[in-house]
Scaffold this motif. Structure first.
Motif, PDB file in Angstrom:
ATOM      1  N   ILE A  39      45.647  36.185  41.107  1.00 18.98           N
ATOM      2  CA  ILE A  39      45.426  37.284  40.149  1.00 18.98           C
ATOM      3  C   ILE A  39      44.081  37.155  39.433  1.00 18.98           C
ATOM      4  O   ILE A  39      43.403  38.151  39.175  1.00 18.98           O
ATOM      5  N   MET A  91      57.362  38.274  41.690  1.00 19.57           N
ATOM      6  CA  MET A  91      55.979  38.420  41.210  1.00 19.57           C
ATOM      7  C   MET A  91      55.318  37.052  41.234  1.00 19.57           C
ATOM      8  O   MET A  91      55.679  36.181  40.464  1.00 19.57           O
ATOM      9  N   TRP A  96      48.962  37.540  44.229  1.00 16.30           N
ATOM     10  CA  TRP A  96      49.000  38.856  43.585  1.00 16.30           C
ATOM     11  C   TRP A  96      48.695  39.983  44.565  1.00 16.30           C
ATOM     12  O   TRP A  96      49.330  41.040  44.554  1.00 16.30           O
ATOM     13  N   THR A  97      47.706  39.757  45.456  1.00 19.13           N
ATOM     14  CA  THR A  97      47.288  40.845  46.353  1.00 19.13           C
ATOM     15  C   THR A  97      48.334  41.149  47.432  1.00 19.13           C
ATOM     16  O   THR A  97      48.201  42.127  48.155  1.00 19.13           O
ATOM     17  N   LEU A  99      51.212  42.051  46.702  1.00 18.58           N
ATOM     18  CA  LEU A  99      51.968  43.191  46.169  1.00 18.58           C
ATOM     19  C   LEU A  99      51.180  44.472  46.441  1.00 18.58           C
ATOM     20  O   LEU A  99      49.956  44.469  46.346  1.00 18.58           O
ATOM     21  N   GLU A 101      49.681  48.180  45.599  1.00 15.13           N
ATOM     22  CA  GLU A 101      49.074  48.654  44.345  1.00 15.13           C
ATOM     23  C   GLU A 101      50.154  49.186  43.395  1.00 15.13           C
ATOM     24  O   GLU A 101      50.126  48.941  42.196  1.00 15.13           O
ATOM     25  N   LYS A 103      53.288  48.363  43.242  1.00 19.23           N
ATOM     26  CA  LYS A 103      54.092  47.258  42.699  1.00 19.23           C
ATOM     27  C   LYS A 103      53.323  46.509  41.617  1.00 19.23           C
ATOM     28  O   LYS A 103      53.892  46.083  40.615  1.00 19.23           O
ATOM     29  N   ARG A 104      52.020  46.332  41.821  1.00 16.73           N
ATOM     30  CA  ARG A 104      51.223  45.632  40.802  1.00 16.73           C
ATOM     31  C   ARG A 104      51.306  46.380  39.481  1.00 16.73           C
ATOM     32  O   ARG A 104      51.476  45.787  38.422  1.00 16.73           O
ATOM     33  N   GLU A 105      51.189  47.693  39.586  1.00 13.01           N
ATOM     34  CA  GLU A 105      51.248  48.518  38.387  1.00 13.01           C
ATOM     35  C   GLU A 105      52.622  48.381  37.722  1.00 13.01           C
ATOM     36  O   GLU A 105      52.726  48.212  36.507  1.00 13.01           O
ATOM     37  N   ARG A 107      54.757  45.895  37.987  1.00  8.75           N
ATOM     38  CA  ARG A 107      54.941  44.550  37.422  1.00  8.75           C
ATOM     39  C   ARG A 107      54.192  44.422  36.095  1.00  8.75           C
ATOM     40  O   ARG A 107      54.705  43.831  35.145  1.00  8.75           O
ATOM     41  N   LEU A 108      52.976  44.938  36.060  1.00  8.91           N
ATOM     42  CA  LEU A 108      52.210  44.855  34.806  1.00  8.91           C
ATOM     43  C   LEU A 108      52.992  45.512  33.678  1.00  8.91           C
ATOM     44  O   LEU A 108      53.144  44.949  32.597  1.00  8.91           O
TER      45      LEU A 108
END
Ligand code: HEC
Length: 158
Positions: A39, A91, A96-97, A99, A101, A103-105, A107-108
């Motif tokens: 990340i 997570m 991180w990559t 996931l 895009e 899913k990243r959003e 999770r954040l």
């Protein structure tokens, strides 16, 4: 008579506890390596944010797990390894990559929700890791960071 039965039960428990050490040893992987998927390589992670994540989340949400001594002792080892496995699966800051895009959003967003609700770090983890407890200031720092990064993602999408 009761004393004798108790003795036998105790003996069986001890023998069982010893026997159980020999099977199903969980895979306790850990690394200090920071790959391009990390990340910190793909997002802006300020030092104060990184140090909170490291202190409170990395044991279960990264490949940099510090395995405590009791994680070598079955059946506790199975519980600890289970949390790490599920945490990483959901997570993994080291990967991180991997996931999408979307899913990243998601999770954040969830990071701020979970810590505000005191759902993360897991309450049972805090019993033995009091240093991982988040102060209100820590929560504010993480939530502000999440907000900034989400905004960047939104701007990029436009
Ligand atoms: C003791 C291990 C452990 C620690 C420490 C921990 N987590 Fe988790 N976390 C988990 C597990 C296990 C799950 C998966 C739960 C599930 O799938 O139901 C999870 C899930 C999550 C999720 C996804 C929530 C969802 O909707 O399912 C987020 C976000 C999260 N953790 C954030 C954090 C943050 C932020 C920290 C540090 C402040 C943290 N966690 C510390 C074990 C941990």
């Amino acid at each position: 008579m009761i004393k004798k039965i108790l003795k036998i039960i105790l003996l069986v428990l001890i023998v069982g506890l010893i026997a159980v050490q020999f099977f199903n040893r969980p895979d306790k992987s850990t690394t200090t390596e920071v790959t391009p998927a990390h990340i910190t390589k793909v997002m802006t992670v300020p030092a104060n944010v990184e140090s909170i994540l490291k202190r409170s989340c990395f044991d279960c949400h990264s490949n940099h797990t510090t395995w405590p001594w009791y994680s070598s002792l079955a059946p506790v080892s199975w519980l600890v390894a289970d949390d790490v496995e599920h945490g990483r699966k959901k997570m993994n800051f080291s990967e991180w990559t991997k996931l999408s895009e979307a899913k990243r959003e998601a999770r954040l967003n969830e990071i701020c929700e979970e810590i505000k609700a005191d759902e993360m770090p897991m309450p049972n983890y805090l019993l033995l890791h009091s240093e991982a407890k988040l102060s209100q200031a820590d929560k504010d720092i993480l939530c502000n960071w999440v907000e900034t990064e989400l905004k960047k993602l939104e701007d990029k999408a436009e």
